[in-house]
Design a protein around this motif. Structure first.
Motif, PDB file in Angstrom:
ATOM      1  N   ASP A  73       0.868  -1.174   0.000  1.00  0.00           N
ATOM      2  CA  ASP A  73       0.000   0.000   0.000  1.00  0.00           C
ATOM      3  C   ASP A  73       0.901   1.219   0.000  1.00  0.00           C
ATOM      4  OD1 ASP A  73      -2.255   1.565  -0.011  1.00  0.00           O
ATOM      5  OD2 ASP A  73      -2.697   1.334   2.127  1.00  0.00           O
ATOM      6  N   ARG A  74       0.300   2.385  -0.295  1.00  0.00           N
ATOM      7  CA  ARG A  74       1.081   3.621  -0.306  1.00  0.00           C
ATOM      8  C   ARG A  74       1.211   4.230   1.079  1.00  0.00           C
ATOM      9  NH1 ARG A  74      -1.971   4.593  -5.418  1.00  0.00           N
ATOM     10  NH2 ARG A  74      -0.466   4.821  -7.128  1.00  0.00           N
ATOM     11  N   LYS A  75       0.912   3.503   2.112  1.00  0.00           N
ATOM     12  CA  LYS A  75       0.896   4.056   3.465  1.00  0.00           C
ATOM     13  C   LYS A  75       2.050   3.492   4.286  1.00  0.00           C
ATOM     14  CE  LYS A  75      -3.036   6.331   3.075  1.00  0.00           C
ATOM     15  NZ  LYS A  75      -3.442   5.928   1.723  1.00  0.00           N
ATOM     16  N   PRO A  76       2.467   4.221   5.336  1.00  0.00           N
ATOM     17  CA  PRO A  76       3.478   3.713   6.268  1.00  0.00           C
ATOM     18  C   PRO A  76       2.951   2.502   7.042  1.00  0.00           C
ATOM     19  CG  PRO A  76       3.226   6.099   6.441  1.00  0.00           C
ATOM     20  CD  PRO A  76       2.071   5.610   5.636  1.00  0.00           C
ATOM     21  N   PRO A  77       3.822   1.861   7.833  1.00  0.00           N
ATOM     22  CA  PRO A  77       3.452   0.553   8.383  1.00  0.00           C
ATOM     23  C   PRO A  77       2.688   0.556   9.695  1.00  0.00           C
ATOM     24  CG  PRO A  77       5.752   1.036   8.864  1.00  0.00           C
ATOM     25  CD  PRO A  77       5.248   2.171   8.014  1.00  0.00           C
ATOM     26  N   PHE A  78       2.609   1.682  10.405  1.00  0.00           N
ATOM     27  CA  PHE A  78       2.120   1.628  11.779  1.00  0.00           C
ATOM     28  C   PHE A  78       0.700   1.079  11.878  1.00  0.00           C
ATOM     29  CE2 PHE A  78      -0.028   3.525  15.462  1.00  0.00           C
ATOM     30  CZ  PHE A  78       0.771   3.042  16.480  1.00  0.00           C
ATOM     31  N   VAL A  79      -0.237   1.573  11.070  1.00  0.00           N
ATOM     32  CA  VAL A  79      -1.631   1.155  11.218  1.00  0.00           C
ATOM     33  C   VAL A  79      -1.838  -0.296  10.770  1.00  0.00           C
ATOM     34  CG1 VAL A  79      -4.039   1.707  10.704  1.00  0.00           C
ATOM     35  CG2 VAL A  79      -2.399   3.552  11.030  1.00  0.00           C
ATOM     36  N   PRO A  80      -1.238  -0.771   9.656  1.00  0.00           N
ATOM     37  CA  PRO A  80      -1.341  -2.210   9.379  1.00  0.00           C
ATOM     38  C   PRO A  80      -0.827  -3.076  10.517  1.00  0.00           C
ATOM     39  CG  PRO A  80      -0.551  -1.050   7.442  1.00  0.00           C
ATOM     40  CD  PRO A  80      -0.595  -0.048   8.553  1.00  0.00           C
ATOM     41  N   PHE A 150      -6.233   5.881   9.277  1.00  0.00           N
ATOM     42  CA  PHE A 150      -4.921   6.500   9.481  1.00  0.00           C
ATOM     43  C   PHE A 150      -4.971   7.796  10.286  1.00  0.00           C
ATOM     44  CE2 PHE A 150      -4.889   3.956   5.647  1.00  0.00           C
ATOM     45  CZ  PHE A 150      -3.798   3.131   5.870  1.00  0.00           C
ATOM     46  N   GLU A 151      -5.826   8.731   9.898  1.00  0.00           N
ATOM     47  CA  GLU A 151      -5.809  10.036  10.564  1.00  0.00           C
ATOM     48  C   GLU A 151      -6.155   9.944  12.037  1.00  0.00           C
ATOM     49  OE1 GLU A 151      -5.961  10.798   6.303  1.00  0.00           O
ATOM     50  OE2 GLU A 151      -7.103   9.478   7.614  1.00  0.00           O
ATOM     51  N   CYS A 181       4.479  10.410  11.188  1.00  0.00           N
ATOM     52  CA  CYS A 181       4.843  10.082   9.804  1.00  0.00           C
ATOM     53  C   CYS A 181       4.660   8.595   9.509  1.00  0.00           C
ATOM     54  CB  CYS A 181       6.289  10.473   9.531  1.00  0.00           C
ATOM     55  SG  CYS A 181       6.595  12.242   9.445  1.00  0.00           S
ATOM     56  N   LEU A 182       4.951   7.747  10.491  1.00  0.00           N
ATOM     57  CA  LEU A 182       4.822   6.309  10.292  1.00  0.00           C
ATOM     58  C   LEU A 182       3.375   5.850  10.354  1.00  0.00           C
ATOM     59  CD1 LEU A 182       7.893   5.054  12.349  1.00  0.00           C
ATOM     60  CD2 LEU A 182       7.613   5.001   9.858  1.00  0.00           C
ATOM     61  N   THR A 183       2.489   6.742  10.764  1.00  0.00           N
ATOM     62  CA  THR A 183       1.056   6.466  10.702  1.00  0.00           C
ATOM     63  C   THR A 183       0.492   6.911   9.360  1.00  0.00           C
ATOM     64  OG1 THR A 183       0.916   6.797  13.086  1.00  0.00           O
ATOM     65  CG2 THR A 183      -1.142   6.820  11.861  1.00  0.00           C
ATOM     66  N   LYS A 184       0.850   8.134   8.973  1.00  0.00           N
ATOM     67  CA  LYS A 184       0.524   8.638   7.634  1.00  0.00           C
ATOM     68  C   LYS A 184       1.526   9.730   7.304  1.00  0.00           C
ATOM     69  CE  LYS A 184      -3.114  10.347   4.632  1.00  0.00           C
ATOM     70  NZ  LYS A 184      -4.430  11.019   4.539  1.00  0.00           N
ATOM     71  N   GLN A 185       1.946   9.777   6.054  1.00  0.00           N
ATOM     72  CA  GLN A 185       3.025  10.699   5.677  1.00  0.00           C
ATOM     73  C   GLN A 185       2.702  12.145   6.037  1.00  0.00           C
ATOM     74  OE1 GLN A 185       1.660   8.299   3.787  1.00  0.00           O
ATOM     75  NE2 GLN A 185       3.084   7.502   2.254  1.00  0.00           N
ATOM     76  N   THR A 186       1.452  12.557   5.873  1.00  0.00           N
ATOM     77  CA  THR A 186       1.095  13.951   6.122  1.00  0.00           C
ATOM     78  C   THR A 186       1.188  14.325   7.591  1.00  0.00           C
ATOM     79  OG1 THR A 186      -1.234  13.274   6.173  1.00  0.00           O
ATOM     80  CG2 THR A 186      -0.381  14.166   4.095  1.00  0.00           C
ATOM     81  N   GLY A 187       1.352  13.345   8.472  1.00  0.00           N
ATOM     82  CA  GLY A 187       1.573  13.656   9.873  1.00  0.00           C
ATOM     83  C   GLY A 187       2.848  14.438  10.094  1.00  0.00           C
ATOM     84  N   GLY A 188       3.772  14.360   9.137  1.00  0.00           N
ATOM     85  CA  GLY A 188       5.015  15.106   9.239  1.00  0.00           C
ATOM     86  C   GLY A 188       4.831  16.606   9.194  1.00  0.00           C
TER      87      GLY A 188
END
Length: 484
Positions: A73-80, A150-151, A181-188
């Motif tokens: 997926d295009r998302k970071p790994p934390f939520v999976p 994610f959010e 960021c590891l939850t969702k990139q825009t968290g950065g």
């Protein structure tokens, strides 16, 4: 006076006992509000395709899948990983476990905001900030606000980053930014106000190093725990085409305006105090304005404007409203709370009563898929509803759980950049290999005439023509069974 109230944090000196007494009074209220506002999330098995995507990803990981290799997926790994852990403890047949975690995430965000406001403006402000945040936190379409995605899990990380920066704990602030960021990139985006606070307090080399190390260690660890090159590709470099909205400008802008209007209704009690204070003087609380501005840029990043993106705006808005209410007449606080409570009630009713036609469709397709296949069979659902795999309890035949990764279709875009040649780099060779090595027993064409339909995707059209025959339809989805 305004700058004094809204500007630098004032250290509220309290003894440990008085601090515990404060939270004994405030925490039960926030817990109750968090449970009430998240109650609609428990009335549906699924709220949106993101939940379905995460649920089936978690099952694939539990079965030995490798993130960014056989699970993508295009998302970071934390939520999976969070879904996988929740399923390991409580089972994967229900999302109740992750819904409970979502309640805790929203409660944690409210507590951190309350602590921030209490340190700056006193105990009453802390209560106000926590309550206003929770009342506004569900102020979107329920499929965006109530889903455990994610959010929701990103927000406590961003609030923690601001909380740590407010106390000049730069290493911890960097760790919180990394977790966001590891939850969702825009968290950065929260890095902007964090760095501003570091600069305001005196840009020391020690503080900068601690912030950088705190950010780098979790990100590098996540990359090493997965596949470093795959981690970089799927979370950063592999989404150029996805971020374009060429050919769908009106559709995208209309969605953005609608979701902004919905959130404005939810924040009807928060926005007027902020506007009123701005009329008095444009000063104070620069880091809160930077937090809001950077979050707004994060919402616009990629030009998709999905409703759940807007959740990132609510924490800074809640703090700005709390700050404004400190210098306005006391009756404005009562008005803000009453208005927010009324709007929250409206969104609660929406969440409890609104129909979910897409869920009903996915359930019907999943039921047919379950009847026509055995539990050990691999299946392919060609569409944008990965929840079908989870509802049917069937193993996906491909790592690509939606047609979006293979065609660049997303969010109703029907512009020219949808098709096989706009797929994620390397996706089609991998997909063809999967179809050859483990051919699905059943293919469900759930495209229903959209731009990614098989007649517009030559590779899929050839696969169906060579190895499959039509075996009926369910609610507009066409079923193909493998020929002998």
């Amino acid at each position: 006076m305004l700058a004094e109230v809204l500007g630098s944090p004032r250290s509220v000196v309290t003894s440990p006992v008085s601090g515990r007494g404060y939270w004994r009074r405030v925490l039960p209220v926030l817990v109750l509000l968090a449970c009430v506002t998240r109650a609609p999330s428990f009335v549906r098995p699924l709220w949106n395709p993101d939940e379905g995507y995460l649920a089936i990803q978690a099952r694939m990981l539990a079965a030995g899948g490798r993130l960014y290799e056989t699970v993508v997926d295009r998302k970071p790994p934390f939520v999976p990983w969070l879904y996988e852990a929740a399923f390991a403890l409580c089972g994967s047949d229900s999302l109740t476990s992750v819904r409970v975690l979502a309640v805790l995430a929203q409660l944690s965000t409210a507590v951190l905001l309350a602590s921030l406001a209490r340190r700056r403006w006193g105990g009453a402000a802390g209560r106000t900030a926590g309550v206003l945040y929770l009342l506004a936190s569900i102020g979107l379409n329920p499929e965006d606000a109530q889903a455990a995605t994610f959010e929701v899990f990103m927000l406590p990380c961003t609030a923690a980053a601001m909380w740590c920066a407010d106390r000049r704990r730069w290493g911890a602030a960097g760790l919180a930014v990394a977790c966001a960021c590891l939850t969702k990139q825009t968290g950065g985006a929260v890095l902007v106000p964090v760095v501003w606070q570091l600069w305001r307090h005196g840009l020391s080399r020690t503080g900068l190093v601690r912030l950088g190390v705190g950010m780098a260690l979790p990100v590098l660890s996540a990359a090493l725990l997965t596949d470093p090159s795959g981690f970089l590709f799927w979370t950063v470099t592999g989404s150029a085409a996805y971020a374009s909205f060429t050919g769908s400008e009106l559709h995208v802008l209309f969605r953005g305006l609608i979701n902004a209007a919905i959130l404005a209704v939810a924040c009807a009690g928060l926005i007027p105090p902020v506007v009123r204070v701005l009329r008095i003087a444009r000063t104070g609380a620069a880091e809160l304005w930077l937090w809001l501005a950077s979050s707004a840029l994060a919402v616009m990043l990629g030009f998709h404007f999905f409703g759940h993106y807007y959740l990132q705006l609510i924490p800074p808005v809640a703090l700005l409203a709390t700050a404004a209410l400190q210098i306005l007449p006391r009756d404005r606080l009562a008005t803000a709370l009453f208005t927010s409570a009324c709007c929250c009630t409206l969104f609660l009713a929406w969440g409890l009563l609104a129909p979910r036609p897409e869920l009903a469709h996915a359930e019907r397709v999943a039921e047919a898929l379950g009847h026509r296949t055995d539990p050990g069979d691999r299946v392919l659902v060609w569409g944008m509803h990965p929840e079908t795999y989870w509802l049917a309890d069937r193993r996906p035949a491909s790592r690509f759980l939606t047609a979006g990764l293979l065609t660049n279709y997303s969010g109703g875009r029907d512009g020219p950049q949808v098709g096989e040649k706009y797929a994620v780099a390397g996706a089609w060779p991998a997909f063809r290999e999967e179809m050859t090595t483990h051919p699905p027993a059943l293919v469900v064409d759930d495209s229903q005439g959209r731009p990614y339909a098989p007649d517009r995707v030559p590779s899929l059209r050839r696969l169906l023509a060579a190895d499959y025959e039509e075996a009926g339809a369910v609610d507009g989805a066409v079923l193909y069974v493998r020929t002998p």
